[in-house]
Design a protein around this motif. Sequence first.
Motif, short mmCIF file in Angstrom:
data_model
loop_
_atom_site.label_atom_id
_atom_site.label_comp_id
_atom_site.label_asym_id
_atom_site.label_seq_id
_atom_site.Cartn_x
_atom_site.Cartn_y
_atom_site.Cartn_z
N GLY A 1 0.81 -1.22 0.00
CA GLY A 1 0.00 0.00 0.00
C GLY A 1 0.84 1.26 0.00
N LEU A 2 1.88 1.28 0.80
CA LEU A 2 2.72 2.47 0.89
C LEU A 2 3.57 2.66 -0.37
CD1 LEU A 2 3.79 2.33 4.63
CD2 LEU A 2 2.23 3.96 3.54
N SER A 3 3.87 1.57 -1.07
CA SER A 3 4.66 1.72 -2.30
C SER A 3 3.86 2.48 -3.36
CB SER A 3 5.10 0.36 -2.83
OG SER A 3 4.00 -0.38 -3.31
N TRP A 4 2.54 2.38 -3.33
CA TRP A 4 1.71 3.12 -4.27
C TRP A 4 1.72 4.62 -3.98
CZ3 TRP A 4 -0.73 1.73 -8.69
CH2 TRP A 4 -0.74 0.38 -8.99
N THR A 5 2.00 4.97 -2.72
CA THR A 5 2.06 6.39 -2.36
C THR A 5 3.46 6.96 -2.51
OG1 THR A 5 2.46 5.95 -0.01
CG2 THR A 5 0.15 6.10 -0.74
N GLY A 6 4.42 6.10 -2.86
CA GLY A 6 5.79 6.56 -3.06
C GLY A 6 6.68 6.41 -1.84
N VAL A 7 6.18 5.75 -0.80
CA VAL A 7 6.97 5.56 0.42
C VAL A 7 7.66 4.20 0.34
CG1 VAL A 7 6.89 5.30 2.92
CG2 VAL A 7 5.41 6.96 1.78
N ASP A 8 8.98 4.19 0.49
CA ASP A 8 9.74 2.95 0.54
C ASP A 8 9.95 2.59 2.01
OD1 ASP A 8 11.38 0.80 0.23
OD2 ASP A 8 13.00 1.88 -0.79
#
Length: 61
Positions: A17-24
Amino acid sequence: MKILGIVLILWGVADFGLSWTGVDVYDSLGIQLPEIIWLYSHFISIALGFGIYQLGDKLQK
């Protein structure tokens, strides 16, 4: 072991989910993953979590 499996599954879902927001997630923890592993890290976490959960379920019986 079942709790560890659930935690890994939730980690994988959060990573996806966070990868879709750009958070690694891994980079924010200081863990540098190679590109090919980073692309599939959420699937790996979910699969490991599911396997550990199933193992804990079988050991409990």
